[in-house]
Design a protein around this motif. Structure first.
Motif, PDB file in Angstrom:
ATOM      1  N   HIS A 115       0.904  -1.144  -0.023  1.00 29.31           N
ATOM      2  CA  HIS A 115      -0.182   0.002   0.104  1.00 29.31           C
ATOM      3  C   HIS A 115       0.985   1.285  -0.088  1.00 29.31           C
ATOM      4  O   HIS A 115       1.868   1.261   0.446  1.00 29.31           O
ATOM      5  CB  HIS A 115      -0.847  -0.005   1.416  1.00 29.31           C
ATOM      6  CG  HIS A 115      -0.090  -0.164   2.432  1.00 29.31           C
ATOM      7  ND1 HIS A 115       0.012  -1.443   3.116  1.00 29.31           N
ATOM      8  CD2 HIS A 115       0.467   0.746   3.281  1.00 29.31           C
ATOM      9  CE1 HIS A 115       0.842  -1.052   4.064  1.00 29.31           C
ATOM     10  NE2 HIS A 115       1.010  -0.053   4.203  1.00 29.31           N
ATOM     11  N   ILE A 116       0.252   2.237  -0.455  1.00 30.12           N
ATOM     12  CA  ILE A 116       1.089   3.647  -0.507  1.00 30.12           C
ATOM     13  C   ILE A 116       0.863   4.304   0.914  1.00 30.12           C
ATOM     14  O   ILE A 116       0.205   4.027   1.760  1.00 30.12           O
ATOM     15  CB  ILE A 116       0.797   4.509  -1.536  1.00 30.12           C
ATOM     16  CG1 ILE A 116      -0.903   5.200  -1.222  1.00 30.12           C
ATOM     17  CG2 ILE A 116       0.902   3.849  -2.929  1.00 30.12           C
ATOM     18  CD1 ILE A 116      -1.187   6.305  -2.107  1.00 30.12           C
ATOM     19  N   GLY A 117       1.752   5.271   1.024  1.00 26.54           N
ATOM     20  CA  GLY A 117       1.348   6.233   2.169  1.00 26.54           C
ATOM     21  C   GLY A 117       2.784   6.324   3.082  1.00 26.54           C
ATOM     22  O   GLY A 117       2.692   7.425   3.850  1.00 26.54           O
ATOM     23  N   GLY A 118       3.430   5.401   3.146  1.00 32.28           N
ATOM     24  CA  GLY A 118       4.494   5.631   4.138  1.00 32.28           C
ATOM     25  C   GLY A 118       3.980   5.571   5.712  1.00 32.28           C
ATOM     26  O   GLY A 118       3.274   4.806   6.053  1.00 32.28           O
ATOM     27  N   ALA A 119       4.326   6.895   6.184  1.00 31.31           N
ATOM     28  CA  ALA A 119       3.793   6.905   7.595  1.00 31.31           C
ATOM     29  C   ALA A 119       2.376   7.723   7.663  1.00 31.31           C
ATOM     30  O   ALA A 119       1.960   8.270   8.667  1.00 31.31           O
ATOM     31  CB  ALA A 119       4.762   7.563   8.499  1.00 31.31           C
ATOM     32  N   SER A 120       1.913   8.101   6.271  1.00 31.06           N
ATOM     33  CA  SER A 120       0.613   8.955   6.178  1.00 31.06           C
ATOM     34  C   SER A 120      -0.211   7.841   5.756  1.00 31.06           C
ATOM     35  O   SER A 120      -0.890   7.869   4.820  1.00 31.06           O
ATOM     36  CB  SER A 120       0.761   9.866   5.197  1.00 31.06           C
ATOM     37  OG  SER A 120      -0.170  10.627   5.275  1.00 31.06           O
ATOM     38  N   VAL A 121      -0.739   6.841   6.543  1.00 30.51           N
ATOM     39  CA  VAL A 121      -1.850   5.904   6.174  1.00 30.51           C
ATOM     40  C   VAL A 121      -2.786   5.771   7.221  1.00 30.51           C
ATOM     41  O   VAL A 121      -2.783   5.859   8.285  1.00 30.51           O
ATOM     42  CB  VAL A 121      -1.117   4.353   6.269  1.00 30.51           C
ATOM     43  CG1 VAL A 121       0.235   4.332   5.082  1.00 30.51           C
ATOM     44  CG2 VAL A 121      -0.185   4.158   7.262  1.00 30.51           C
ATOM     45  N   SER A 122      -3.889   4.917   6.415  1.00 24.63           N
ATOM     46  CA  SER A 122      -5.055   4.549   7.166  1.00 24.63           C
ATOM     47  C   SER A 122      -5.400   3.035   7.053  1.00 24.63           C
ATOM     48  O   SER A 122      -5.141   2.743   5.741  1.00 24.63           O
ATOM     49  CB  SER A 122      -6.276   5.469   6.573  1.00 24.63           C
ATOM     50  OG  SER A 122      -6.194   6.610   6.581  1.00 24.63           O
ATOM     51  N   ARG A 123      -5.332   2.334   7.748  1.00 23.62           N
ATOM     52  CA  ARG A 123      -5.410   0.988   7.742  1.00 23.62           C
ATOM     53  C   ARG A 123      -6.336   0.286   8.496  1.00 23.62           C
ATOM     54  O   ARG A 123      -6.711   0.669   9.731  1.00 23.62           O
ATOM     55  CB  ARG A 123      -3.672   0.408   8.115  1.00 23.62           C
ATOM     56  CG  ARG A 123      -2.919   0.742   7.146  1.00 23.62           C
ATOM     57  CD  ARG A 123      -1.406   0.357   7.485  1.00 23.62           C
ATOM     58  NE  ARG A 123      -1.593  -1.199   6.971  1.00 23.62           N
ATOM     59  CZ  ARG A 123      -0.891  -2.050   7.122  1.00 23.62           C
ATOM     60  NH1 ARG A 123       0.210  -1.762   7.898  1.00 23.62           N
ATOM     61  NH2 ARG A 123      -1.007  -3.186   6.847  1.00 23.62           N
ATOM     62  N   GLU A 124      -7.067  -0.635   7.906  1.00 23.59           N
ATOM     63  CA  GLU A 124      -8.182  -1.504   8.748  1.00 23.59           C
ATOM     64  C   GLU A 124      -7.462  -2.636   9.301  1.00 23.59           C
ATOM     65  O   GLU A 124      -7.742  -3.811   8.750  1.00 23.59           O
ATOM     66  CB  GLU A 124      -9.255  -1.595   8.005  1.00 23.59           C
ATOM     67  CG  GLU A 124     -10.494  -2.423   8.365  1.00 23.59           C
ATOM     68  CD  GLU A 124     -11.802  -2.573   7.661  1.00 23.59           C
ATOM     69  OE1 GLU A 124     -11.951  -1.852   6.744  1.00 23.59           O
ATOM     70  OE2 GLU A 124     -12.607  -3.560   7.994  1.00 23.59           O
TER      71      GLU A 124
END
Lengths: 539, 394, 519
Positions: free
Chosen positions: A38-47
């Motif tokens: 997934h993209i985002g690095g440390a800027s992520v939303s994860r379920e």
């Protein structure tokens, strides 16, 4: 024949995506490679727990430069930042100190603890705002090289000097003092009440391997005050849908400009030919070629892990080795069955929506740092705790809640050895126990709890030692020293190699300024028209 | 631990009466208190001030009680004027400055009894008072909430107060104060105000506030007394040429941008600075300013026409911006279009040709007007009754 | 009674006051120095703390400015060194030792030796720039005149003359901690401890505190001027004080002892003279205070005569000492574990590692004494046997951390902390405890009392970047002149701070002369 790109960006964190978006906007053919699926690095939303969204790394938004958000049309690409307000620090005697958005209410609450502090608060706000005004001018600028005589550098230095001179003699000396003072000493010059000082000091240590009485932490405070939400400087907000929304919007903007993103593409090596970065080799053996290679990885990882030793000047390797990137923070993401109660707060207090802390004195905060120095997590940690689902309905099922707990301090490795699952659980328990002291029903509401130490941050996101800012915000690593003296203008030691991560000026936080600044320098080198907007004028 | 007051907006001690009278429900915020902008009709309220008597609830005004052996010396070091000249039973208008000689705030100092003072200010300044108190044996208390205050202003104010039972009120000189027995407690009256007219301010403990409100309106009915809101008061104070912190100058401790503060000289308050009285904060800087000259001049301008010049630039003959208006209004009693303005030196001399750039809308049609301005010397509204003792009945 | 006017009065006959008086007198001023104690020198003092045993407050001479020494002809006026260019030996208490001498280090591996040589080379270059800056009045930064522009251009030129690499390194490390710098360069913990201790001695800082690199550069200020290791003054540091006094008198200054100034008199906002404790006074249009910042303004001038904002700055000046002085009269010569007998007279640093220093510092943050204090030790009797009876010795140690504002108060803790110090010494020099004939511990409150040093801080105030260089001691009084016209600061509170360099006194005198001439 493998496709030749104009540019490859390593890492789909927010800065990598921002950089890529500006390069693509200039008409370059850009490929972003991301190790994770997934993209985002440390800027992520994860379920990670069904039905709940965790902003499991960064969790609030303020620093994201409004110029970039507007220029890359991030709202159109799905980003909405909803401001939240207020804060509270609970005290051990059953009381609390509340921070309200309404100025008068805030002053009354301060006066409850000390009328004098209430009056000093305005002086504090004005003095910090003066510093904020100064630093904000330099966020979307490339730091000048003070050792160079080139006209562009001299011009940059003169601009810097002019900004300082404008402050007047006392103002300038106050600025120099501010940059070299500890947040504790700074606050001592304004306030007399321990809980108020403790409440205010948190921003001076978040993400930093320093204590509240370490010189230089007043500057770190600034790093948390220089952002904004809709022109309200110093305000913070939630990205609707979690911090992944920031990365997703940047990615969407990038794709709209014709970019390409490849996930699960683990870059093992930057290929150097004839002294020039020409592409990357992946773990699976694939190679991708490009005229330039931009690394969104931290400087340590970039130079020590992505290059054959012989490909880099020895000096750069030494500097990378000595680069200070210390994990000092942990994180708990908690799925809750309902909203926990805090008996110290009056009924219906708006502070349940606020930032919550439980350290009521500077001494407790400083001792928390002493633990970190000794190689253990703080036994009495500083927590920055929020329940985003009280503002953002997308984070948890109706009636349920999602809690994010940022923890300072937590070391990258323990004095007793590497992190173990048992140690991690014990760390999590320390945090939960602290909260439970102030919220009796809290423990019974926990449905799921993700505990993250710096090790998880390093393993999953790739931030060396789990440092959230890609490098300490100390003066050896700020402005023209970030990441290293002589390499602060986003150019690497080889032609064709650039850095665009938070390890470069102006540093960490979900700001996107490093990525944009790097794009400007790249386009300059390529003699392409600049696509990066200038900063808003400092009025 | 003190319980936290969770209310969003506080009520003043006069709230019951104020709420009853405030038919318009036009509320503003003043230092966290609910304050009427207007009760019924701004125009009528303004004319009450100039023609009969208006009552303004000034309880939210910040008030500090200053006592202790060094109170006088402390205040003399704090304020730019000579506190020694404000004897017991007297009140003085005053300003205080930071080290650079920039005005922090203006206010009134009440010398309640020998060595016992009350400082009334627009802004909170406890922090500054405490720092200023280093080295002095003084006791400083914030008594904002402990003192209820009403201003009774206008030609019939004295008569109304006498009807209330405050005997001998007519003999109270301007800037003097006197204590009366009222409702089983004490009522302090001072001949002070913010309207440039005959007027008084009444000070009492919150317990007596309601009784005072009720009695005052009962006694004042025949003297056409009525409550007035913030809007009418603001109009009256502009007409009187009084400055207000946050409107006509930025308090020095709230200034973000270098150079935005103003010295007493730059606010036309030269008469409040006494270099002969000994050390006070800002003295060296103000002496330097006297030698080198000020940067700005504060002036009252008579603006041509009747369009208020609020927020206008002031231009010189060649169209260059030389300053800006800080407060402006058409003044119904003086029948002038007044603007208070801060101008760069040397502009603002009596014969300077100045113009206000005024924008106004008529049915969404915006018009730009360059109105000729004339510098006014001396007060614009200054009825004799303001200074007469004994005070006239109307 | 008010005595005849002087051109200038210097308050305090510390070395800076005397230096200042010397320069003023040389320029033709009629100068009077008023000293509360009955001897000159301030902390450059020597006294008998036990019968037959003499000891000095400041015990080693590190950074006496050569120009000051030359201008005042201190050697001509009696300054003699019993030993010069001392070796610095760091001991870990377990038999390990590292010796630093002449820009080289012994007792480490080849890599560290090479790294130290490079470190020393850079330190010399950096301190040369710094020493140049310290020998001048700091220029104004924003409201500049041509003189300020010139001074800034000179500083810029000095920095650029370092060359790209060294200039970058200086800009990199100037505001960070010694812990990282030492760890980046060296392996040997004892070498790092020695460097770390140099950086924090006298300061409320641990090696991990950002800005501690500046402390190191300040201690090594003379490295760039060709200075070697520290010196031991013949007859004790008091002899240095005497030499300064003799030099000042030779230049024409008058010194009066036992004259405690209790008030600086003002007239219409400018200096008019001083008043003594006995009620006598002296008039002068120029007063230079060697007393520390807070004494000068809060006690002698008085807040009532100052702007409140300036008083706030003075009040916020950080000047709480954390350094104590330990004196032991010893029956014989102690043997330190691992120390060569030839090095017994060296400057000894007792701490095994930077982490040990940091741990000791942790306690100071909470108002506690270090349970395991760190020390800089000198046995002056090895160089100057006259300081003790034959065959006996004096041990003089600078001890950290011992905060001025100790939780529970010093009265209750002095004896216990003295014992803690002796116990700590015992681990480095087994048997030393049995040799102690007499002892004395001067905690910061004692230094405060004995030397009229408010806060008991050796340097009159923290030498941290927020109150150093352009900012020392506080904005408004950072160029020797103060808000009170005619009143100057000439002590360690002023730029460039303490350390027996004489620079504050010299710079203040020169600045005062310049400004008086300009009038």
């Amino acid at each position: 024949m493998m496709k030749q790109y104009d540019a490859i960006v390593i890492g789909a964190g927010h800065n990598g995506l921002c950089n890529a978006a500006y390069l693509a906007k200039a008409g370059l053919d850009v490929l972003v490679l991301e190790r994770n699926p997934h993209i985002g690095g440390a800027s992520v939303s994860r379920e990670l727990y069904p039905g709940w969204t965790y902003s499991n790394c960064s969790y609030v938004c303020s620093l994201l430069r409004p110029e970039i958000s507007r220029d890359l049309e991030l709202p159109k690409h799905g980003l909405q930042v909803v401001p939240y307000h207020g804060g509270v620090t609970f005290t051990q005697d059953g009381d609390y100190f509340g921070n309200y958005p309404d100025e008068e209410r805030q002053l009354r609450e301060m006066a409850r603890h000390s009328p004098r502090d209430a009056s000093a608060h305005q002086r504090f706000e004005v003095d910090v705002m003066k510093q904020t005004r100064l630093i904000r001018q330099f966020l979307l600028k490339t730091p000048p090289d003070p050792t160079s005589f080139k006209p562009r550098e001299l011009k940059g230095l003169l601009e810097l000097a002019a900004a300082f001179t404008e402050l007047g003699e006392e103002g300038l000396l106050d600025t120099l003092r501010f940059w070299t003072l500890s947040i504790g000493d700074f606050l001592d010059e304004y306030f007399e009440t321990d809980v108020i000082k403790a409440h205010m000091s948190g921003s001076g240590i978040i993400g930093t391997a320093l204590g509240v009485y370490s010189p230089g932490t007043a500057y770190v405070l600034l790093h948390h005050y220089m952002g904004e939400v809709d022109g309200s400087v110093g305000a913070w907000g939630f990205a609707r849908g979690g911090m992944g929304a920031v990365a997703n919007a940047l990615a969407s903007s990038f794709l709209a400009h014709g970019g390409e993103i490849l996930c699960a593409a683990d870059v093992r090596r930057i290929i150097v030919e004839k002294g020039r970065a020409v592409g990357v080799a992946l773990a699976n053996g694939d190679e991708h070629r490009a005229g330039i290679v931009v690394s969104n990885l931290d400087p340590k990882r970039t130079f020590l892990q992505c290059f054959d030793a012989g490909d880099l000047p020895a000096e750069v390797r030494t500097r990378a080795k000595n680069f200070k990137i210390r994990g000092s923070s942990g994180k708990l993401n908690i799925a809750l069955d309902g909203l926990p109660t805090f008996p110290a707060l009056p009924k219906h207090s708006p502070l349940v929506l606020a930032d919550m802390h439980f350290s009521d004195s500077l001494a407790r905060l400083e001792r928390a740092y002493d633990d970190w120095k000794a190689g253990t997590w703080s036994q009495d940690p500083y927590l920055d705790m929020l329940i985003p689902s009280t503002v953002d309905p997308t984070m948890a099922p109706p009636g349920k809640h999602m809690m994010t707990v940022f923890v300072q301090y937590c070391p990258p490795t323990l004095a007793s050895g590497p992190w173990t699952p048992e140690a991690r659980a014990a760390f999590g328990q320390t945090v939960i126990d602290q909260i439970a002291q102030y919220s009796p029903d809290f423990k019974s509401l926990i449905l799921d709890c993700e505990v993250r130490t710096p090790k998880e941050l390093e393993d999953e996101v790739g931030l060396t030692e789990g440092n959230i800012f890609q490098g300490e915000l100390t003066f050896d690593q700020l402005l023209f020293n970030r990441p290293f003296p002589g390499y602060a203008q986003y150019r690497g030691p080889l032609p064709g190699l650039y850095l665009c991560g938070s390890g470069t000026h102006p540093g960490g936080g979900v700001m996107a300024a490093p990525g944009a600044n790097a794009a400007r320098e790249i386009l300059r080198d390529l003699r392409r028209p600049n696509t990066v907007p200038p900063g808003y004028p400092n009025d | 631990m003190k319980p936290h007051d969770e209310t969003l907006l506080l009520d003043t001690p006069f709230a019951a009466g104020v709420r009853r009278a405030c038919q318009l429900q036009d509320w503003g915020h003043w230092k966290g208190y609910a304050t009427p902008n207007a009760y019924e009709d701004v125009e009528q309220e303004y004319f009450a001030l100039r023609n009969a008597a208006g009552v303004f609830d000034l309880s939210p005004m910040t008030k500090y009680r200053i006592g202790g052996p060094d109170a006088g010396a402390f205040l003399n070091r704090l304020l730019t004027r000579d506190v020694g000249k404000i004897g017991p039973g007297r009140v003085g208008y005053c300003v205080w400055c930071d080290d650079a000689g920039m005005v922090l705030d203006d206010g009134t100092l009440f010398h309640l009894s020998e060595g016992d003072y009350r400082l009334c200010a627009q802004e909170r300044c406890l922090d500054w008072l405490h720092w200023s108190a280093l080295g002095f044996d003084v006791d400083i208390q914030d008594e904002t909430a402990a003192v209820a205050a009403l201003a009774v202003q206008g030609p019939t104010s004295c008569a109304a107060l006498r009807a209330l039972g405050l005997d001998g009120m007519q003999d109270l000189k301007p800037f003097a104060l006197r204590s009366f027995a009222f409702d089983g407690g004490e009522l302090l009256a001072s001949r002070t105000g913010f309207t440039g007219d005959l007027g008084y301010e009444l000070w009492t403990a919150p317990d007596h506030a309601q009784a005072l409100w009720d009695a005052l309106f009962k006694a004042g009915r025949d003297y056409l007394i009525r409550p007035i809101g913030m809007a009418a008061l603001d109009l009256a104070r502009i007409e009187a040429g009084f400055i207000q912190a946050g409107e006509d100058f930025v308090p020095a401790d709230q200034v973000l941008r270098p150079g935005r503060g103003r010295s007493p000289f730059e606010l036309g308050l030269d008469w409040l600075v006494d270099f002969g009285k000994g050390p006070f904060t800002g003295r060296s800087a103000l002496l330097r300013e006297r030698q080198r000259g000020s940067r700005f001049r504060f002036v009252k301008l008579d603006v041509q026409g009747d369009k208020p010049a609020a927020d206008s630039f002031i231009l010189n003959k060649s169209g260059k911006v030389v300053g800006h208006v800080t407060s402006a209004a058409w003044c119904p009693s003086a029948k002038r279009n007044l603007a208070l303005a801060s101008l760069q030196m040397p502009w603002g001399r009596p014969d300077d040709a100045l113009y206000a750039e005024i924008y106004y809308s008529r049915e969404l049609h915006w018009t730009r007007l360059k109105a000729r301005c004339k510098v006014i010397e001396g007060p614009l509204w200054d009825p004799p009754r303001r200074r007469q003792t004994p005070a006239p009945d109307f | 009674m008010t005595e005849a006017a002087y051109d200038a009065i210097v308050i305090g006959a510390g070395h800076n006051g005397l230096t200042c008086a010397g320069y003023l007198a040389r320029s033709g001023c009629k100068v009077l120095v008023l000293e509360a104690n009955d001897h000159p020198g301030g902390l450059a003092a020597t006294w008998e703390f036990a019968e037959g045993f003499r000891v000095s407050a400041a015990h080693l001479l590190h950074i006496l400015n050569p120009q000051v020494a030359k201008d005042l002809a201190l050697e001509l006026h009696g300054l003699k060194c019993a030993a010069a260019d001392l070796r610095t030996v760091a001991l870990d208490g377990a038999g390990g030792q590292v010796a630093i001498y002449g820009g080289k280090v012994e007792g480490v591996d080849a890599a560290d030796a090479v790294a130290y040589a490079e470190f020393h080379r850079q330190t010399q270059r950096f301190t040369k720039v710094l020493a140049g800056f310290c020998a001048r009045t700091p220029p104004r930064l924003a409201e500049r005149g041509w003189g300020d522009n010139l001074a800034l251009a000179r500083l810029g030129w000095d920095l650029r003359s370092l060359g790209k690499a060294d200039m970058r390194e200086l800009l990199r490390i100037a505001a960070i901690n010694i812990y990282d710098v030492a760890n980046d360069r060296f392996e040997n913990p004892l070498l790092k401890a020695a460097i770390g201790l140099d950086a924090v001695l006298g300061s409320h800082m641990g090696p991990r505190s950002p800005n501690s690199v500046y402390g190191y550069l300040h201690r090594h200020l003379n490295d760039g001027l060709g200075g070697g290791g520290p010196r031991v003054v013949q007859g004790g540091m008091g002899a240095l004080g005497e030499a300064f006094a003799t030099a000042a008198e030779a230049a024409g200054a008058e010194i009066r002892y036992g004259c405690r100034v209790v008030r600086i008199d003002l007239q219409d906002g400018r200096v008019a003279g001083v008043t003594l404790a006995d009620g006598n006074g002296f008039t002068a249009n120029l007063v230079l205070s060697n007393a520390n910042l807070k004494t000068t303004f809060l006690d002698l001038v008085g807040p009532a005569n100052l702007d409140a904002g300036f008083v706030r700055r003075v009040h916020n000046f950080r000047a709480q000492g954390v350094t104590a002085k330990l004196h032991l009269a010893l029956d014989g010569l102690p043997e330190f574990r691992g120390l060569a007998s030839t090095d017994a007279g060296a400057r000894l640093l007792l701490t095994p590692s930077m982490d040990d220093i940091e741990l000791a510092f942790n306690h100071a943050k909470y108002g506690e004494c270090s349970p395991s204090p760190i020390m800089e030790v000198s046995i002056p009797t090895l160089h100057d046997p006259a300081l003790a009876p034959v065959g006996k010795h004096v041990l003089s140690a600078v001890v950290q951390y011992a905060p001025h504002r100790l939780r529970g108060g010093w009265e209750a803790s002095r004896a216990a902390f003295l014992q803690t110090c002796v116990d700590r010494l015992e681990t480095f020099a087994p048997g030393i405890g049995g040799m102690v004939l007499a002892s004395e511990l001067l905690a910061p409150p004692d230094l405060e009392k004995q030397f009229n040093l408010r806060g008991g801080h050796w340097h009159h105030g923290e030498i941290a970047l927020d109150q150093a260089l352009f900012m020392r001691p506080v904005p408004g009084a950072h160029r020797y002149a103060t808000p009170v016209s005619g009143l100057y600061l000439c002590g360690a509170s002023a730029h460039p701070g303490g350390g027996l360099s004489g620079l504050a006194g010299r710079n203040a005198a020169l600045q005062a002369i310049r400004e008086q001439e300009a009038k």
